[in-house]
Design an enzyme around this catalytic site. Structure first.
Site, PDB file in Angstrom:
ATOM      1  N   LYS A 480       0.859  -1.188   0.000  1.00  9.42           N
ATOM      2  CA  LYS A 480       0.000   0.000   0.000  1.00  9.42           C
ATOM      3  C   LYS A 480       0.897   1.241   0.000  1.00  9.42           C
ATOM      4  CE  LYS A 480      -1.835  -1.609   3.701  1.00  9.42           C
ATOM      5  NZ  LYS A 480      -3.286  -1.492   3.575  1.00  9.42           N
ATOM      6  N   THR A 588      -8.827  -0.693   0.252  1.00  7.45           N
ATOM      7  CA  THR A 588      -9.376  -1.594  -0.765  1.00  7.45           C
ATOM      8  C   THR A 588      -8.452  -2.786  -0.967  1.00  7.45           C
ATOM      9  OG1 THR A 588      -8.395  -0.213  -2.507  1.00  7.45           O
ATOM     10  CG2 THR A 588     -10.728   0.132  -2.004  1.00  7.45           C
TER      11      THR A 588
END
Length: 741
Positions: A480, A588
């Protein structure tokens, strides 16, 4: 799509003596020719999604899949002696930084898949974000020239260009259309800035460094550039098809603002209605209030954009005047509020414009992106606005497109699911719930699928990074954007605790494990770049230690992007989602891992909460302080030094005791001080949660010994992941905000 025509033309294609780039462009162009035109949109309401980022990823495989010709293309190419996997050489279009841009891409995919008229608008960056390289473990940013492979999936619309005016220059906005394939063909329209050398800078780089006045003004230019071009186009199209009564504009148009970057569109909408179309200001404002909706993606103050009035007035004086005027209108509407509440909602104060407050004031609906996040918006971030505008705030938990993140990246798992419950789930993702009745039956087969995907991932890492990991390793992944609140640093300390425990014998019976990191730091974010360097130093030490390298490895993959993510989410066993509670709006990545059968090891934050609600806490691993816990800790006074005991203390001390080198720039000492010596140290409670984090990692490691039971946990996550399809999210937006149904 004219599938038969495409297949016929592809069969005739001569592939001899052609390189990969040539074949990529020829096949892509052929698909575009056969795909058909963008679906007409006149006569009914359309939604327009304005976003600074669209992290599309590699288009080739995804578009051929959406067009229903991927399998046939693969067979035809194989017959011609071409492995379709060679097109992985074509790099991603890195027109986004992380979840914000990837979400935008998923939303467009889902809308087309559901047959809903949603169109994206943004910027066609020449270089995108940046290409990441490592030099002595440090991040180095290189230009990402994604267009060097060609851009066959875009259509230049030179005939629809328009001039965007600033006080000191004019810029031509030239649209490029990328079709989004599904039940209908929608459009992603990206504007390229052309004109003088200064004008071209506007669409040169995604997120130029804004630590100088010049950088801040360039960012403002970018945000206004695509917002103004979009608004002008939508207003012109409305007049062309519906006449000049703008009271009807909201019947045909709804504009969704993806975070604060496009909020300038509100002021520009009112400017054009009042200046170009001669509406009265109150009328323009009323129409705007029925047209715009706003998605908030964060509660972090630094991401709730505010701009110095001086900067905006310097290049956009009319916009500055309109924002001031909007502030006055808002104050009159909010006159009954107390002074503290008025201050909280202020659009203009102390010479600054507060763009999130502007969006909240004008938007007909404001939504958060996970249950917890939305509650924090209502109870804290926008508490006063929620009180004065009851019903304005909604939750729309984020989602991901299962077509790319399951069907495309994990064919083997999809085939296993088909064998268990049939293929109807591909058209209606909620069908995955049928897996709940057969997870134990298919556990061994799932284990075989996961082993195959893990082998592919580890082979890819070996080829890309030169680091070989045995196939029997348990794979933990934290991939991420690099930010302190996402706490990659805490994972680094946890790895060191495991390392020390393996070295001194306090940790035994340990399943071989690898920690895979993937992240980019903003170029000017020095502390984040120091964390990358620290993790790479740990990797070098751990991987080269003969006493532990058979049990513990660390890999920081270089230039993490969508294509890398497709392999990591399919091949990993454990998804590390360890942000400080209350700070990750949704996430997500956690959904992609869940859908591909990884258990979540994380805090009660963002969509993690909903993941464990759906899949069961017993099928995941939750640790650390909750939002309520942190509130109490802050009230009682937090001293991070109280948590430096045993291995935790040893791990943190490696920042300053000479175990690792920062190259002499003092960045590791600065990291250390930020945790222990600065005023209000350890803002993200790394040391508070570290001990419980390590316990969770060890519990996972222990549970993994029983492969079948662990596989059942993983399958239960797959079976209950349907809620996180962006099809569900977009259907909710369409019904409850856009009213497209």
């Amino acid at each position: 799509m004219k599938k038969e025509q495409f297949i016929k033309e592809l069969q005739k294609l001569d592939v001899k003596n052609k390189d990969v780039i040539t074949l990529y462009n020829e096949i892509s162009s052929l698909a575009m020719q056969c795909a058909g035109d963008i679906t007409p949109t006149e006569g009914k309401r359309n939604a327009y999604y304005l976003s600074m980022e669209f992290l599309i990823g590699r288009s080739f495989y995804n578009n051929l899949m959406e067009l229903g010709v991927l399998a046939q293309t693969q067979k035809i190419l194989t017959d011609k002696g071409v492995d379709i996997n060679v097109f992985e050489e074509i790099e991603d279009a890195a027109l986004g930084n992380g979840g914000l841009g990837r979400l935008a891409a998923c939303f467009l995919d889902s809308a087309a898949g559901l047959g809903l008229p949603l169109h994206g608008y943004g910027i066609r960056y020449k270089y995108g974000l940046f290409k990441q390289a490592f030099k002595n473990g440090c991040q180095v940013e290189l230009p990402d020239d994604w267009q060097k492979f060609g851009d066959p999936w875009s259509i230049r619309r030179a005939g629809e260009k328009r001039v965007i005016k600033y006080a000191d220059m004019e810029v031509t906005a030239v649209p490029y259309d990328m079709p989004v394939f599904g039940k209908r063909i929608n459009r992603l329209r990206l504007f390229q800035a052309e004109g003088s050398e200064e004008a071209q800078k506007i669409s040169e780089y995604l997120y130029p460094a804004d630590d100088t006045e010049e950088g801040k003004i360039l960012r403002i230019r970018q945000e206004y550039f695509f917002s103004a071009a979009t608004v002008a186009e939508l207003l012109e199209n409305f007049v062309k098809h519906n006449g000049g009564d703008f009271n009807n504009f909201p019947e045909y148009n709804v504009i969704q603002l993806n975070d604060t970057h496009p909020v300038m569109a509100i002021a520009e909408f009112i400017r054009q209605l009042t200046s170009d179309y001669k509406l009265a200001f109150p009328d323009a404002l009323r129409i705007a209030k029925n047209t715009f909706a706003y998605t908030n993606h964060t509660v972090l103050p630094e991401a709730l954009e505010t701009w110095n009035e001086e900067y905006i007035r310097k290049i956009l004086p009319e916009i500055a005047d309109i924002i001031v005027e909007l502030s006055l209108y808002a104050k009159r509407e909010q006159a009954e509020c107390g002074s503290a509440e008025a201050e909280e909602m202020a659009i203009y104060k102390n010479g600054r414009f507060y763009m999130a407050n502007l969006a909240v004031y004008v938007a007909k609906k404001v939504n958060g992106v996970a249950k917890l996040h939305t509650e924090i918006l209502k109870s804290s971030t926008f508490k006063a606005a929620n009180k004065i505008y009851p019903g304005k705030f909604q939750n729309k938990t984020n989602g991901i497109t299962h077509r790319r993140w399951l069907e495309l990246c994990n064919v083997e798992l999809c085939e296993l699911i088909d064998s268990a419950i049939g293929t109807d789930w591909r058209g209606n993702i909620s069908g995955l719930e049928k897996l709940n009745g057969c997870t134990e039956k298919f556990a061994e087969q799932f284990t075989a699928v996961k082993a195959a995907k893990k082998h592919s991932l580890l082979k890819y890492i070996a080829d890309k990074e030169g680091i070989k990991i045995p196939d029997n390793f348990l794979v933990y992944a934290q991939v991420k954007r690099l930010h302190e609140y996402k706490r990659q640093l805490m994972t680094a300390f946890a790895i060191l605790e495991l390392y020390f425990g393996l070295k001194d014998g306090t940790i035994t019976d340990f399943q071989p494990s690898v920690f895979v990191f993937g992240a980019k730091s903003a170029p000017s974010y020095k502390r984040a770049k120091a964390i990358i360097k620290f993790i790479n130093e740990i990797a070098s030490k751990v991987n080269s230690d003969p006493e532990t390298s058979g049990l513990l490895r660390v890999v920081f993959v270089c230039n993490y992007n969508v294509s890398y993510a497709e392999k990591i989410v399919a091949g990993s066993d454990v998804s590390l989602q360890v942000s400080t509670a209350g700070l990750e709006a949704s996430g997500t990545g956690n959904m992609k891992f869940m859908m591909n059968g990884a258990v979540t090891c994380g805090t009660m934050d963002g969509a993690n909460i909903e993941i464990v609600e759906l899949a069961g806490r017993h099928n995941n691993y939750i640790f650390g302080a909750t939002v309520e816990d942190l509130t109490a800790v802050k009230e009682n006074g937090y001293n991070p030094a109280d948590y430096l005991k045993g291995a935790a203390g040893r791990a943190v001390e490696t920042l300053v005791d000479g175990t690792f080198s920062d190259g002499g720039d003092g960045s590791f000492k600065e990291l250390y001080d930020s945790l222990l010596t600065y005023k209000d140290p350890d803002n993200y409670f790394v040391l508070l949660d570290l001990n419980s984090y390590v316990k969770s990692l060890l519990q996972i490691n222990s549970d993994y010994k029983d492969k079948k039971s662990f596989a059942v946990k993983q399958l239960n996550n797959v079976a209950n992941s349907a809620y996180f399809s962006s099809d569900r999210t977009i259907a909710e937006y369409s019904r409850e905000i856009w009213e497209l149904y």
